[in-house]
Motif scaffolding. Structure first.
Motif, PDB file in Angstrom:
ATOM      1  N   HIS A 137      -6.559  27.675  20.949  1.00  0.00           N
ATOM      2  CA  HIS A 137      -5.491  26.690  20.752  1.00  0.00           C
ATOM      3  C   HIS A 137      -5.910  25.318  21.282  1.00  0.00           C
ATOM      4  CE1 HIS A 137      -2.183  29.361  19.394  1.00  0.00           C
ATOM      5  NE2 HIS A 137      -2.805  30.273  20.108  1.00  0.00           N
ATOM      6  N   TYR A 138      -6.610  25.294  22.417  1.00  0.00           N
ATOM      7  CA  TYR A 138      -7.105  24.029  22.966  1.00  0.00           C
ATOM      8  C   TYR A 138      -8.096  23.393  21.996  1.00  0.00           C
ATOM      9  CZ  TYR A 138      -5.181  25.298  27.570  1.00  0.00           C
ATOM     10  OH  TYR A 138      -4.347  25.630  28.618  1.00  0.00           O
ATOM     11  N   HIS A 139      -9.012  24.210  21.484  1.00  0.00           N
ATOM     12  CA  HIS A 139     -10.008  23.701  20.538  1.00  0.00           C
ATOM     13  C   HIS A 139      -9.335  23.139  19.291  1.00  0.00           C
ATOM     14  CE1 HIS A 139     -12.984  23.876  17.280  1.00  0.00           C
ATOM     15  NE2 HIS A 139     -13.858  23.602  18.219  1.00  0.00           N
ATOM     16  N   GLN A 140      -8.312  23.834  18.813  1.00  0.00           N
ATOM     17  CA  GLN A 140      -7.615  23.404  17.598  1.00  0.00           C
ATOM     18  C   GLN A 140      -6.952  22.042  17.787  1.00  0.00           C
ATOM     19  OE1 GLN A 140      -4.446  26.033  16.410  1.00  0.00           O
ATOM     20  NE2 GLN A 140      -4.334  25.199  14.342  1.00  0.00           N
ATOM     21  N   ALA A 141      -6.527  21.727  19.005  1.00  0.00           N
ATOM     22  CA  ALA A 141      -5.863  20.450  19.263  1.00  0.00           C
ATOM     23  C   ALA A 141      -6.783  19.258  19.027  1.00  0.00           C
ATOM     24  CB  ALA A 141      -5.324  20.420  20.692  1.00  0.00           C
ATOM     25  N   PHE A 142      -8.112  19.482  19.104  1.00  0.00           N
ATOM     26  CA  PHE A 142      -9.066  18.382  18.962  1.00  0.00           C
ATOM     27  C   PHE A 142      -9.998  18.532  17.759  1.00  0.00           C
ATOM     28  CE2 PHE A 142      -7.914  18.769  23.417  1.00  0.00           C
ATOM     29  CZ  PHE A 142      -7.521  17.479  23.707  1.00  0.00           C
ATOM     30  N   ALA A 143     -10.001  19.691  17.148  1.00  0.00           N
ATOM     31  CA  ALA A 143     -10.897  19.930  16.018  1.00  0.00           C
ATOM     32  C   ALA A 143     -10.564  18.987  14.877  1.00  0.00           C
ATOM     33  CB  ALA A 143     -10.782  21.384  15.556  1.00  0.00           C
ATOM     34  N   GLY A 144     -11.583  18.333  14.323  1.00  0.00           N
ATOM     35  CA  GLY A 144     -11.400  17.461  13.181  1.00  0.00           C
ATOM     36  C   GLY A 144     -10.958  16.052  13.510  1.00  0.00           C
ATOM     37  N   ARG A 145     -10.490  15.803  14.735  1.00  0.00           N
ATOM     38  CA  ARG A 145     -10.034  14.465  15.096  1.00  0.00           C
ATOM     39  C   ARG A 145     -10.721  13.946  16.355  1.00  0.00           C
ATOM     40  NH1 ARG A 145      -3.794  14.652  16.816  1.00  0.00           N
ATOM     41  NH2 ARG A 145      -3.735  14.375  14.569  1.00  0.00           N
ATOM     42  N   GLY A 146     -11.257  14.840  17.182  1.00  0.00           N
ATOM     43  CA  GLY A 146     -11.923  14.409  18.396  1.00  0.00           C
ATOM     44  C   GLY A 146     -10.948  13.929  19.457  1.00  0.00           C
ATOM     45  N   PHE A 147     -11.485  13.189  20.423  1.00  0.00           N
ATOM     46  CA  PHE A 147     -10.735  12.835  21.618  1.00  0.00           C
ATOM     47  C   PHE A 147     -10.216  11.396  21.617  1.00  0.00           C
ATOM     48  CE2 PHE A 147     -13.195  16.488  22.875  1.00  0.00           C
ATOM     49  CZ  PHE A 147     -12.368  17.187  23.740  1.00  0.00           C
ATOM     50  N   ARG A 148     -10.428  10.653  20.542  1.00  0.00           N
ATOM     51  CA  ARG A 148     -10.089   9.233  20.566  1.00  0.00           C
ATOM     52  C   ARG A 148      -8.624   8.981  20.929  1.00  0.00           C
ATOM     53  NH1 ARG A 148     -12.154   4.377  18.912  1.00  0.00           N
ATOM     54  NH2 ARG A 148     -10.626   2.767  18.401  1.00  0.00           N
ATOM     55  N   GLY A 149      -7.707   9.651  20.246  1.00  0.00           N
ATOM     56  CA  GLY A 149      -6.297   9.430  20.535  1.00  0.00           C
ATOM     57  C   GLY A 149      -5.957   9.754  21.976  1.00  0.00           C
ATOM     58  N   ALA A 150      -6.457  10.872  22.470  1.00  0.00           N
ATOM     59  CA  ALA A 150      -6.188  11.270  23.855  1.00  0.00           C
ATOM     60  C   ALA A 150      -6.774  10.269  24.839  1.00  0.00           C
ATOM     61  CB  ALA A 150      -6.749  12.662  24.101  1.00  0.00           C
ATOM     62  N   LEU A 151      -7.985   9.774  24.563  1.00  0.00           N
ATOM     63  CA  LEU A 151      -8.621   8.794  25.445  1.00  0.00           C
ATOM     64  C   LEU A 151      -7.883   7.459  25.440  1.00  0.00           C
ATOM     65  CD1 LEU A 151     -12.349   9.581  24.607  1.00  0.00           C
ATOM     66  CD2 LEU A 151     -11.253   9.926  26.827  1.00  0.00           C
ATOM     67  N   ASN A 152      -7.245   7.139  24.326  1.00  0.00           N
ATOM     68  CA  ASN A 152      -6.520   5.871  24.253  1.00  0.00           C
ATOM     69  C   ASN A 152      -5.379   5.789  25.268  1.00  0.00           C
ATOM     70  OD1 ASN A 152      -8.033   4.536  22.335  1.00  0.00           O
ATOM     71  ND2 ASN A 152      -6.786   5.205  20.602  1.00  0.00           N
ATOM     72  N   TRP A 153      -4.891   6.926  25.735  1.00  0.00           N
ATOM     73  CA  TRP A 153      -3.876   6.902  26.786  1.00  0.00           C
ATOM     74  C   TRP A 153      -4.404   6.156  28.011  1.00  0.00           C
ATOM     75  CZ3 TRP A 153       0.261  11.023  27.555  1.00  0.00           C
ATOM     76  CH2 TRP A 153       0.657  11.596  26.344  1.00  0.00           C
ATOM     77  N   TYR A 154      -5.721   6.318  28.294  1.00  0.00           N
ATOM     78  CA  TYR A 154      -6.332   5.718  29.485  1.00  0.00           C
ATOM     79  C   TYR A 154      -6.618   4.225  29.317  1.00  0.00           C
ATOM     80  CZ  TYR A 154      -7.182  10.355  31.492  1.00  0.00           C
ATOM     81  OH  TYR A 154      -7.025  11.609  32.025  1.00  0.00           O
ATOM     82  N   ARG A 155      -6.501   3.718  28.114  1.00  0.00           N
ATOM     83  CA  ARG A 155      -6.913   2.339  27.831  1.00  0.00           C
ATOM     84  C   ARG A 155      -5.746   1.365  27.865  1.00  0.00           C
ATOM     85  NH1 ARG A 155     -10.762   5.044  23.247  1.00  0.00           N
ATOM     86  NH2 ARG A 155     -12.483   5.497  24.688  1.00  0.00           N
ATOM     87  N   ASN A 156      -4.634   1.793  28.464  1.00  0.00           N
ATOM     88  CA  ASN A 156      -3.439   0.957  28.495  1.00  0.00           C
ATOM     89  C   ASN A 156      -2.925   0.687  29.904  1.00  0.00           C
ATOM     90  OD1 ASN A 156      -2.136   0.397  25.628  1.00  0.00           O
ATOM     91  ND2 ASN A 156      -3.099   2.409  25.509  1.00  0.00           N
ATOM     92  N   PHE A 157      -3.757   0.842  30.915  1.00  0.00           N
ATOM     93  CA  PHE A 157      -3.274   0.677  32.285  1.00  0.00           C
ATOM     94  C   PHE A 157      -2.702  -0.718  32.525  1.00  0.00           C
ATOM     95  CE2 PHE A 157      -5.789   4.476  33.168  1.00  0.00           C
ATOM     96  CZ  PHE A 157      -4.973   5.133  34.078  1.00  0.00           C
ATOM     97  N   GLU A 158      -3.418  -1.739  32.084  1.00  0.00           N
ATOM     98  CA  GLU A 158      -2.920  -3.090  32.311  1.00  0.00           C
ATOM     99  C   GLU A 158      -1.664  -3.350  31.488  1.00  0.00           C
ATOM    100  OE1 GLU A 158      -4.512  -7.705  32.533  1.00  0.00           O
ATOM    101  OE2 GLU A 158      -5.914  -6.067  32.166  1.00  0.00           O
ATOM    102  N   ARG A 159      -1.651  -2.910  30.222  1.00  0.00           N
ATOM    103  CA  ARG A 159      -0.467  -3.068  29.374  1.00  0.00           C
ATOM    104  C   ARG A 159       0.728  -2.324  29.988  1.00  0.00           C
ATOM    105  NH1 ARG A 159      -2.756  -1.945  25.165  1.00  0.00           N
ATOM    106  NH2 ARG A 159      -2.909  -4.009  24.207  1.00  0.00           N
TER     107      ARG A 159
END
Length: 320
Positions: A215-237
């Motif tokens: 189930h964990y693998h399915q959450a990222f299969a075909g799309r990768g980690f970009r969306g999840a990593l984008n959570w970390y790119r908004n600290f200043e915002r």
């Protein structure tokens, strides 16, 4: 278990739902890099106690949409996803539970929705109000000469290139290193990569056998980690966006759980100590486990969560 695909806040949000339709709603928000299935041992316990459980696949994960833009993952946008989903289900009185990044969303939902969120339970990530400066500024100063995973995640495309190359290995590395702290606390040069030095083959931990890991693998299969990593790119915002919330306290009855071997306990020790000032109705427990607390020590998490809910958010009595 029912799966709903809701059109909310400009995206499609996947929400898994279980339990009696008359049960009081409990939301379970997962963190990084996880999936809705990380709550697999809490869902049946809550349903058996009479609650109706709502488990979203957060923006960027699984069957939910994953917009490309970094700003599409700001903290208040993530909160708005859940607020709109609550609207879609017609909910005016819920308990919000969150782990890791899901805890950060849950903390801020409690501030934004003091009347709709009657009780709060957060795992692993403490809260001590809005910082005086964006956290990313502090990290850049403190970690200028050595590796820090949050700084490593900042440049779009860099962490993705490493993590997407072998999704299975990446997830296995987080499950092992994340609990023991190797990924986050081991000193390394500033130009290191996250998985440097780890073996190519890693066994699954006992708390996540292959059928669950799928189930964990399915959450990222075909799309990768970009969306999840984008959570970390908004600290200043996020820091700018939450200015109206500065000084507010979380007044709801709140349960907080953290593991003894959770690296967050080390990284956020000061925040943990200051929590009672900002969360006056707080009940906190330290459990014998690592970061993936609801999987590693599910029995104790369930016991404490159900006890807390019985006192603060009792299930709806069954109809005669």
């Amino acid at each position: 278990m029912e799966q709903h695909l809701l059109a909310v806040n400009g995206i499609h949000l996947s929400v898994h739902v279980a339990g009696p339709e008359t049960g009081r709603p409990v939301w379970l928000l997962h963190g990084f890099p996880e999936c809705w299935h990380s709550w697999r041992q809490q869902i049946p316990a809550l349903v058996a106690a009479g609650y109706r459980v709502f488990v979203p696949e957060m923006r960027g994960y699984g069957a939910s949409d994953a917009p490309e833009a970094v700003e599409a993952y700001s903290l208040l946008t993530l909160c708005a996803d859940i607020q709109a989903a609550m609207d879609a289900f017609g909910q005016e009185d819920v308990c919000m539970v969150g782990h890791d990044w899901g805890a950060m969303v849950a903390w801020h939902l409690a501030l934004l929705e003091p009347h709709r969120i009657s009780a709060l339970a957060t795992l692993s990530v403490p809260f001590a109000g809005r910082p005086r400066r964006p956290a990313i500024e502090i990290l850049r100063k403190v970690h200028a000469e050595h590796f820090n995973y949050i700084l490593y995640f900042q440049e779009p495309g860099v962490a993705e290139a490493e993590l997407d190359a072998d999704i299975d290995r990446t997830l296995r590395a987080f499950m092992h290193g994340g609990s023991a702290g190797e990924l986050f606390l081991t000193p390394r040069p500033a130009d290191a990569r996250l998985l440097d030095g780890l073996p190519l083959s890693l066994d699954l931990p006992d708390w996540c056998p292959p059928e669950d890991f799928a189930h964990y693998h399915q959450a990222f299969a075909g799309r990768g980690f970009r969306g999840a990593l984008n959570w970390y790119r908004n600290f200043e915002r996020n820091w700018h966006d939450t200015e109206p919330l500065a000084g507010r306290k979380v007044e709801q009855p709140t349960l907080f759980l953290i593991g003894t071997r959770d690296p967050v306990a080390t990284l956020e020790a000061y925040t943990f100590e200051r929590m009672p000032e900002h969360v006056p109705n707080l009940q906190a427990h330290v459990l014998d486990c690592g970061h993936w607390i609801q999987g590693e020590n599910a029995g104790e998490v369930n016991r404490l969560l159900l006890q807390f809910l019985a006192r603060t958010f009792a299930p709806t009595p069954p109809l005669e």
